[in-house]
Design a protein around this motif. Structure first.
Motif, PDB file in Angstrom:
ATOM      1  N   ALA A  68      97.240  57.661   5.329  1.00  0.00           N
ATOM      2  CA  ALA A  68      96.115  57.806   6.257  1.00  0.00           C
ATOM      3  C   ALA A  68      94.784  57.704   5.519  1.00  0.00           C
ATOM      4  O   ALA A  68      93.816  57.124   6.031  1.00  0.00           O
ATOM      5  CB  ALA A  68      96.217  59.148   6.996  1.00  0.00           C
ATOM      6  N   MET A  69      94.728  58.248   4.321  1.00  0.00           N
ATOM      7  CA  MET A  69      93.514  58.152   3.520  1.00  0.00           C
ATOM      8  C   MET A  69      93.168  56.694   3.222  1.00  0.00           C
ATOM      9  O   MET A  69      92.012  56.264   3.352  1.00  0.00           O
ATOM     10  CB  MET A  69      93.675  58.942   2.211  1.00  0.00           C
ATOM     11  N   PHE A  70      94.188  55.913   2.865  1.00  0.00           N
ATOM     12  CA  PHE A  70      93.917  54.528   2.488  1.00  0.00           C
ATOM     13  C   PHE A  70      93.674  53.622   3.686  1.00  0.00           C
ATOM     14  O   PHE A  70      93.070  52.563   3.539  1.00  0.00           O
ATOM     15  CB  PHE A  70      95.055  53.995   1.620  1.00  0.00           C
ATOM     16  N   VAL A  71      94.112  54.013   4.853  1.00  0.00           N
ATOM     17  CA  VAL A  71      93.726  53.280   6.059  1.00  0.00           C
ATOM     18  C   VAL A  71      92.231  53.452   6.315  1.00  0.00           C
ATOM     19  O   VAL A  71      91.545  52.526   6.768  1.00  0.00           O
ATOM     20  CB  VAL A  71      94.539  53.779   7.278  1.00  0.00           C
ATOM     21  N   THR A  72      91.711  54.636   5.994  1.00  0.00           N
ATOM     22  CA  THR A  72      90.335  54.993   6.334  1.00  0.00           C
ATOM     23  C   THR A  72      89.323  54.567   5.284  1.00  0.00           C
ATOM     24  O   THR A  72      88.190  54.199   5.625  1.00  0.00           O
ATOM     25  CB  THR A  72      90.241  56.520   6.546  1.00  0.00           C
ATOM     26  N   ILE A  73      89.677  54.612   4.014  1.00  0.00           N
ATOM     27  CA  ILE A  73      88.718  54.330   2.938  1.00  0.00           C
ATOM     28  C   ILE A  73      87.972  53.009   3.139  1.00  0.00           C
ATOM     29  O   ILE A  73      86.739  52.966   3.008  1.00  0.00           O
ATOM     30  CB  ILE A  73      89.421  54.376   1.565  1.00  0.00           C
ATOM     31  N   PRO A  74      88.646  51.889   3.463  1.00  0.00           N
ATOM     32  CA  PRO A  74      87.902  50.633   3.601  1.00  0.00           C
ATOM     33  C   PRO A  74      86.869  50.642   4.726  1.00  0.00           C
ATOM     34  O   PRO A  74      85.941  49.822   4.723  1.00  0.00           O
ATOM     35  CB  PRO A  74      89.005  49.598   3.889  1.00  0.00           C
ATOM     36  N   LEU A  75      87.015  51.545   5.696  1.00  0.00           N
ATOM     37  CA  LEU A  75      86.096  51.600   6.835  1.00  0.00           C
ATOM     38  C   LEU A  75      84.858  52.452   6.554  1.00  0.00           C
ATOM     39  O   LEU A  75      83.923  52.457   7.358  1.00  0.00           O
ATOM     40  CB  LEU A  75      86.818  52.165   8.062  1.00  0.00           C
ATOM     41  N   SER A  76      84.843  53.176   5.440  1.00  0.00           N
ATOM     42  CA  SER A  76      83.775  54.139   5.207  1.00  0.00           C
ATOM     43  C   SER A  76      82.413  53.468   5.046  1.00  0.00           C
ATOM     44  O   SER A  76      81.391  53.998   5.504  1.00  0.00           O
ATOM     45  CB  SER A  76      84.095  54.993   3.970  1.00  0.00           C
ATOM     46  N   GLY A  77      82.355  52.306   4.404  1.00  0.00           N
ATOM     47  CA  GLY A  77      81.082  51.615   4.232  1.00  0.00           C
ATOM     48  C   GLY A  77      80.502  51.165   5.567  1.00  0.00           C
ATOM     49  O   GLY A  77      79.308  51.342   5.827  1.00  0.00           O
ATOM     50  N   TRP A  78      81.341  50.582   6.420  1.00  0.00           N
ATOM     51  CA  TRP A  78      80.891  50.157   7.747  1.00  0.00           C
ATOM     52  C   TRP A  78      80.450  51.366   8.567  1.00  0.00           C
ATOM     53  O   TRP A  78      79.406  51.326   9.242  1.00  0.00           O
ATOM     54  CB  TRP A  78      82.027  49.415   8.455  1.00  0.00           C
ATOM     55  N   ALA A  79      81.207  52.462   8.532  1.00  0.00           N
ATOM     56  CA  ALA A  79      80.873  53.653   9.312  1.00  0.00           C
ATOM     57  C   ALA A  79      79.568  54.275   8.827  1.00  0.00           C
ATOM     58  O   ALA A  79      78.783  54.789   9.637  1.00  0.00           O
ATOM     59  CB  ALA A  79      82.008  54.670   9.225  1.00  0.00           C
ATOM     60  N   GLN A  80      79.301  54.225   7.537  1.00  0.00           N
ATOM     61  CA  GLN A  80      78.046  54.761   7.016  1.00  0.00           C
ATOM     62  C   GLN A  80      76.862  53.981   7.585  1.00  0.00           C
ATOM     63  O   GLN A  80      75.822  54.556   7.921  1.00  0.00           O
ATOM     64  CB  GLN A  80      78.027  54.703   5.490  1.00  0.00           C
ATOM     65  N   GLY A  81      76.999  52.658   7.684  1.00  0.00           N
ATOM     66  CA  GLY A  81      75.941  51.858   8.264  1.00  0.00           C
ATOM     67  C   GLY A  81      75.687  52.194   9.727  1.00  0.00           C
ATOM     68  O   GLY A  81      74.559  52.080  10.221  1.00  0.00           O
ATOM     69  N   ARG A  82      76.713  52.622  10.438  1.00  0.00           N
ATOM     70  CA  ARG A  82      76.586  52.951  11.853  1.00  0.00           C
ATOM     71  C   ARG A  82      76.031  54.353  12.084  1.00  0.00           C
ATOM     72  O   ARG A  82      75.200  54.573  12.968  1.00  0.00           O
ATOM     73  CB  ARG A  82      77.952  52.834  12.533  1.00  0.00           C
ATOM     74  N   LEU A  83      76.529  55.327  11.322  1.00  0.00           N
ATOM     75  CA  LEU A  83      76.208  56.726  11.590  1.00  0.00           C
ATOM     76  C   LEU A  83      75.170  57.305  10.650  1.00  0.00           C
ATOM     77  O   LEU A  83      74.528  58.311  10.981  1.00  0.00           O
ATOM     78  CB  LEU A  83      77.484  57.584  11.507  1.00  0.00           C
ATOM     79  N   GLY A  84      75.022  56.726   9.461  1.00  0.00           N
ATOM     80  CA  GLY A  84      74.203  57.349   8.436  1.00  0.00           C
ATOM     81  C   GLY A  84      75.046  58.273   7.578  1.00  0.00           C
ATOM     82  O   GLY A  84      76.094  58.775   8.000  1.00  0.00           O
ATOM     83  N   SER A  85      74.581  58.520   6.354  1.00  0.00           N
ATOM     84  CA  SER A  85      75.381  59.263   5.381  1.00  0.00           C
ATOM     85  C   SER A  85      75.634  60.702   5.795  1.00  0.00           C
ATOM     86  O   SER A  85      76.765  61.203   5.730  1.00  0.00           O
ATOM     87  CB  SER A  85      74.677  59.242   4.012  1.00  0.00           C
ATOM     88  N   LYS A  86      74.585  61.405   6.220  1.00  0.00           N
ATOM     89  CA  LYS A  86      74.723  62.832   6.535  1.00  0.00           C
ATOM     90  C   LYS A  86      75.678  63.041   7.701  1.00  0.00           C
ATOM     91  O   LYS A  86      76.592  63.877   7.633  1.00  0.00           O
ATOM     92  CB  LYS A  86      73.362  63.427   6.849  1.00  0.00           C
ATOM     93  N   ARG A  87      75.484  62.287   8.773  1.00  0.00           N
ATOM     94  CA  ARG A  87      76.314  62.470   9.953  1.00  0.00           C
ATOM     95  C   ARG A  87      77.781  62.129   9.642  1.00  0.00           C
ATOM     96  O   ARG A  87      78.695  62.849  10.058  1.00  0.00           O
ATOM     97  CB  ARG A  87      75.801  61.588  11.085  1.00  0.00           C
ATOM     98  N   LEU A  88      78.003  61.042   8.890  1.00  0.00           N
ATOM     99  CA  LEU A  88      79.372  60.659   8.563  1.00  0.00           C
ATOM    100  C   LEU A  88      80.031  61.697   7.664  1.00  0.00           C
ATOM    101  O   LEU A  88      81.221  62.003   7.818  1.00  0.00           O
ATOM    102  CB  LEU A  88      79.386  59.283   7.889  1.00  0.00           C
ATOM    103  N   TRP A  89      79.279  62.263   6.716  1.00  0.00           N
ATOM    104  CA  TRP A  89      79.835  63.299   5.832  1.00  0.00           C
ATOM    105  C   TRP A  89      80.289  64.511   6.643  1.00  0.00           C
ATOM    106  O   TRP A  89      81.395  65.032   6.445  1.00  0.00           O
ATOM    107  CB  TRP A  89      78.797  63.722   4.798  1.00  0.00           C
ATOM    108  N   ILE A  90      79.457  64.951   7.584  1.00  0.00           N
ATOM    109  CA  ILE A  90      79.801  66.114   8.403  1.00  0.00           C
ATOM    110  C   ILE A  90      81.013  65.807   9.274  1.00  0.00           C
ATOM    111  O   ILE A  90      81.918  66.647   9.430  1.00  0.00           O
ATOM    112  CB  ILE A  90      78.586  66.530   9.251  1.00  0.00           C
ATOM    113  N   VAL A  91      81.077  64.603   9.836  1.00  0.00           N
ATOM    114  CA  VAL A  91      82.235  64.218  10.658  1.00  0.00           C
ATOM    115  C   VAL A  91      83.504  64.200   9.812  1.00  0.00           C
ATOM    116  O   VAL A  91      84.544  64.752  10.204  1.00  0.00           O
ATOM    117  CB  VAL A  91      81.999  62.838  11.306  1.00  0.00           C
TER     118      VAL A  91
END
Length: 472
Positions: A68-91
């Motif tokens: 599950a971790m490796f399914v998610t890791i590649p999406l983290s860069g795209w999600a950061q662009g959408r949500l911003g660093s702080k919001r994504l970290w809290i989520v």
């Protein structure tokens, strides 16, 4: 004039107080995630017994988290662009804590595996994001000192995790393997809200759907195939070969696709053309082998050859953690002062030399000699991580950092899975037919020689790292 210059140099060398506060918030939030894997691995036998599950079933508690971790890791860069660093970290941290609470309440092995997958999704967001946030905030300044701070959980997690897990199982029940994450994570959430600056979403690009369909199952296939090597005792089984070959094929297809899409790809693989990032990625793969592969051998050596229980083996590994802690600050300062090349070469050399005594050990070798060796080994291990993680980001633009964070995180974790698989096969093959403690100790010697060889190769490749001070 010279006194003023010296004062200015010291001021520029100091890490900004705001950056220190940011690093504190990130580390507190991430340490539970990093410790979690090794804490739970110690408790697999207890989990299987308590939940009435077979070994093959309970192994999925670790495998589901990892996949599950490796399914998610590649999406983290795209999600950061959408949500911003702080919001994504809290989520991400909230999802991890939710998974932890659900794991503690699991009623059977199936529910525990499902809840571990939720944990893994949160961990997959946090692992690359912690590096991205700090590297972007540092803007190329004092990266060695900063990485010395950031790498603390990564260096100590595989070493302290077995100790914490052993203590929990010795004093408490298995749900506390997961409940221990909640207070740490709650503090991490509070610090994140207070100390991580509010940021705007980054560069928004459409989700690379084709890239997701290629790279996520590709990484999962490789990781799953490698995890089955230790379970099945070799690379020749279909449950190893099929996912491994399929995963490598998907990753090769993704590389072709990503080169065509450039910076619109889910992961910009063109960045590997940067000598610093390309070399650091290969070396982080080998560091994963040296760290996680050896961490398979060391506890087993103490338990099977020296007769220690799980808690005793974990405590005997504490000197390695102390050594890693002791070398971080020096390694960070040297990396900022002279560049990462010779720091990495020296760290790998120390790591290799301090593995040799285990390759020469018998069932009668002095425990104090081996513990001293582990202290030195930890010193080398802590020194190596700083220049490699620092060098990977040299010369990168702000928007390139998330891609580099994903690449380096995947390289280290895949290296760890590869090292664990290969050394497990080597150990099993060498121990086949061993009927005495002396023969079993000799089998471990063979495996430790291979671990030493991986480290020597890494020392040689470290000469390709950039030399000289890089601070901009």
């Amino acid at each position: 004039m010279s006194q003023r210059l010296a004062t200015d140099e010291r001021a520029s060398a100091a890490i900004d107080p705001e950056l220190k506060r940011l690093a504190t918030a990130i580390i507190v939030g991430a340490i539970a995630v990093i410790l979690d894997t090794t804490i739970v691995s110690v408790g697999l036998h207890e989990l299987g017994t308590s939940l009435h599950a077979s070994v093959s079933t309970i192994q999925w508690v670790s495998t589901a988290y990892l996949l599950a971790m490796f399914v998610t890791i590649p999406l983290s860069g795209w999600a950061q662009g959408r949500l911003g660093s702080k919001r994504l970290w809290i989520v991400g941290l909230s999802v991890f804590l939710l998974g932890s609470a659900l794991c503690a309440a699991a009623w059977d092995a199936t529910s525990l595996v499902a809840f571990r997958a939720i944990q893994g999704v949160g961990g997959g967001v946090l692992m690359p994001l912690m590096t991205t946030i700090l590297m972007q905030a540092a803007r190329g300044r004092n990266l060695g000192r900063l990485m010395a701070t950031v790498s603390l959980p990564a260096a100590l997690g595989p070493i302290l995790g077995p100790v914490v897990g052993g203590l929990i199982l010795h004093q408490l029940s298995w749900p506390w393997l997961f409940l221990v994450n909640l207070p740490l994570g709650a503090v991490g959430l509070v610090l994140a809200v207070r100390l991580i600056p509010r940021d705007l979403p980054g560069r928004r690009v459409p989700l690379d759907v084709v890239g997701v369909l290629l790279v996520s199952p590709g990484i999962v296939g490789v990781i799953f195939g490698l995890t089955q090597v230790g379970v099945l005792g070799g690379f020749g089984h279909s449950r190893v070969v099929v996912p491994l070959v399929a995963g490598l094929g998907l990753l090769a297809a993704f590389a072709v696709w990503a080169l065509r899409r450039g910076d619109r790809a889910l992961i910009d693989v063109r960045l590997l053309r940067h000598r610093a990032l390309g070399t650091s990625t290969v070396l982080l793969f080998l560091t994963g082998v040296a760290l996680y592969g050896a961490m398979l051998l060391l506890p087993l050596y103490w338990q099977q050859v020296r007769g220690e229980d799980a808690l005793g083996a974990g405590l005997l590994l504490v000197p390695q953690g102390i050594g890693a802690l002791a070398s971080r600050t020096l390694s960070g300062r040297l990396t900022d002062a002279i560049g990462g090349r010779w720091v990495a070469v020296g760290g790998f050399a120390v790591l290799a030399l301090a593995t040799v005594p285990f390759a020469l050990s018998t069932e009668h070798t002095s425990t104090w000699v081996l513990m001293t060796t582990l202290l030195v080994r930890g010193f080398g291990l802590g020194a190596v991580l700083i220049p490699l993680m620092t060098g990977a980001f040299v010369g990168l633009e702000h928007d390139e950092v998330p891609h580099a964070s994903i690449i380096t995180r995947v390289a280290q974790q895949v290296g760890g899975s590869f090292g664990t698989a290969v050394l497990a096969v080597i150990l099993v093959s060498a121990a086949a037919g061993a009927t005495s403690l002396t023969a079993l100790a000799a089998a471990f010697d063979t495996a430790f020689w291979w671990a030493t060889a991986f480290t020597v190769v890494a020392a040689g490749l470290s000469l390709l790292l950039p030399s000289g001070r890089r601070s901009a």
